[in-house]
Design an enzyme around this catalytic site. Structure first.
Site, mmCIF file in Angstrom:
data_model
loop_
_atom_site.group_PDB
_atom_site.id
_atom_site.type_symbol
_atom_site.label_atom_id
_atom_site.label_comp_id
_atom_site.label_asym_id
_atom_site.label_seq_id
_atom_site.Cartn_x
_atom_site.Cartn_y
_atom_site.Cartn_z
ATOM 1 N NE ARG A 141 -4.185 -1.392 -0.037
ATOM 2 C CZ ARG A 141 -4.278 -2.579 -0.923
ATOM 3 N NH1 ARG A 141 -3.285 -2.993 -1.674
ATOM 4 N NH2 ARG A 141 -5.405 -3.377 -0.724
ATOM 5 C CD GLU A 169 -2.702 3.086 -5.465
ATOM 6 O OE1 GLU A 169 -3.662 2.665 -5.936
ATOM 7 O OE2 GLU A 169 -1.757 2.393 -4.951
ATOM 8 C CG HIS A 213 -2.879 -1.021 -6.931
ATOM 9 N ND1 HIS A 213 -3.216 -0.372 -5.820
ATOM 10 C CD2 HIS A 213 -2.783 -2.484 -6.650
ATOM 11 C CE1 HIS A 213 -3.717 -1.264 -4.752
ATOM 12 N NE2 HIS A 213 -3.290 -2.349 -5.305
HETATM 13 C C1 8YV Z 1 -6.138 -4.902 -5.769
HETATM 14 C C2 8YV Z 1 -4.736 -5.251 -4.019
HETATM 15 O O1 8YV Z 1 -7.151 -5.038 -4.674
HETATM 16 O O2 8YV Z 1 -5.834 -7.287 -3.022
HETATM 17 C C3 8YV Z 1 -5.162 -6.056 -2.826
HETATM 18 O O3 8YV Z 1 -5.311 -5.965 -1.571
HETATM 19 O O4 8YV Z 1 -4.293 -4.339 -3.779
HETATM 20 C C4 8YV Z 1 -5.065 -5.682 -5.442
HETATM 21 O O5 8YV Z 1 -5.415 -7.077 -5.623
HETATM 22 C C5 8YV Z 1 -6.720 -5.402 -6.900
HETATM 23 O O6 8YV Z 1 -5.976 -5.001 -7.964
HETATM 24 C C6 8YV Z 1 -8.124 -4.755 -7.073
HETATM 25 O O7 8YV Z 1 -8.738 -4.129 -7.332
#
Ligand code: 8YV
Length: 337
Positions: A238, A267, A285
């Site tokens: 993150r 983001e 991401h």
């Molecule tokens: C994104 C992620 O959620 O699972 C997570 O925590 O950061 C990624 O998998 C995914 O790209 C989705 O929308």
């Protein structure tokens, strides 16, 4: 629309795995936050389930407009976009999508490590530029990964998968994590260390922590000063775990040799000084972005929605409250996804 219970699901999830949700409720797909709010205004009292992506924040305000909500299924393993305590207080079950994205995210992490260590972005730009004058013994020299030390911050599922790949590349593994992982230490010859010691020992630091109060801006100017000169930082967890202004300073001063970021502090904004650097590799991401992984994530969303709406324990309920790490350990690590 009928009077049946309603489930609202973000459009961005693949259709096929979600078909089973229609067995327990009417399903409406929404397109973005404004559309979600419009549907909540129209039908909020009928909504029993929500399937959301991580860019949709769900806090008290939205929860209060959803009096019949039973389950909130996040299509991500991380769930920092959801106020879990507010959901729990209202009796709403929160679920996520662990396991199915572990390997895809670890692959992407290694794509970043390799790209930064071997200067792939700069090499690609030079090859396309028309300015390449031919092979040179000093051109774009990078870092040997074999024999390098990889610090894994957060030895959860994804951290472990990254460490396993690290052994295949011949890196030594040091890790910082809330829980000791003796079986990983034995199997991968990994050693657990305190944060500053791990940072000081590593040629490559890779972040695999959840975003919590304790991990927000964990990697700030002070911590960056503890990195080994010439080290590489990679973050596929993150963005707000890293102070991007401080990171840009460390990159510009040459303290860090390079950074690879799949996630960003604000983001979809990209830090302008990080974007301007030749030594950064920046992705939008993409950690779990493979066709099969996204299908499996949607399948989990569907199964979690159906189970909770039927009144059965869903397979992937999130821990109701992450314990305050600071209370447990004066120098805590946190296990990631
Ligand atoms: C994104 C992620 O959620 O699972 C997570 O925590 O950061 C990624 O998998 C995914 O790209 C989705 O929308």
């Amino acid at each position: 629309m009928s009077d049946r219970p309603l489930v609202l699901i973000d459009m961005a999830m693949p259709d096929a795995p979600l078909a089973i949700v229609s067995e327990v409720a009417e399903v409406v797909r929404y397109d973005g936050d404004a559309d979600l709010d419009r549907l909540i205004d129209l039908h909020g009292d009928r909504v029993v389930g929500l399937g959301v992506q991580l860019q949709t924040g769900i806090g008290k305000e939205r929860l209060d407009r959803l009096p019949s909500l039973v389950v909130l299924a996040n299509c991500a393993v991380g769930y920092d976009n959801i106020e879990v305590s507010a959901a729990t207080e209202r009796g709403v079950v929160v679920t996520h999508t662990p396991d199915v994205l572990t390997e895809a995210t670890a692959d992407l992490t290694w794509a970043l490590i390799l790209a930064v260590a071997r200067r792939i972005r700069e090499g690609d730009a030079l090859a396309r530029s028309g300015a390449w004058e031919g092979w040179s013994p000093t051109q774009l020299l990078g870092l040997d990964l074999s024999g390098a030390t990889l610090a894994v911050l957060g030895m959860g599922r994804i951290g472990e998968a990254v460490a396993r790949r690290g052994r295949a590349f011949g890196t030594e593994i040091v890790y910082w994590s809330r829980s000791a992982r003796p079986e990983i230490e034995r199997e991968l010859d990994a050693r657990r260390a305190e944060l500053d010691a791990a940072l000081g020992a590593a040629d490559v630091v890779s972040i695999h922590l959840p975003l919590t109060e304790e991990t927000t801006r964990l990697i700030d100017a002070d911590r960056l000063a503890r990195f080994k000169p010439g080290a590489i930082l990679v973050n596929a967890a993150r963005g707000p775990i890293v102070d991007e202004d401080a990171l840009a300073d460390a990159l510009e001063s040459g303290r860090l040799a390079g950074v690879g970021l799949d996630v960003h502090e604000n983001e979809p904004e990209i830090h302008p000084r990080l974007a301007a650097s030749e030594r950064s590799v920046l992705l939008p991401h993409l950690g779990s972005a493979t066709v099969a992984t996204r299908e499996r994530m949607a399948q989990k969303v569907a199964r979690n929605l159906v189970a909770a709406i039927r009144g059965v324990e869903p397979p992937d309920r999130v821990p109701e409250k992450r314990e305050s790490l600071a209370r447990r350990d004066p120098n805590p690590g946190t296990d990631s996804a």
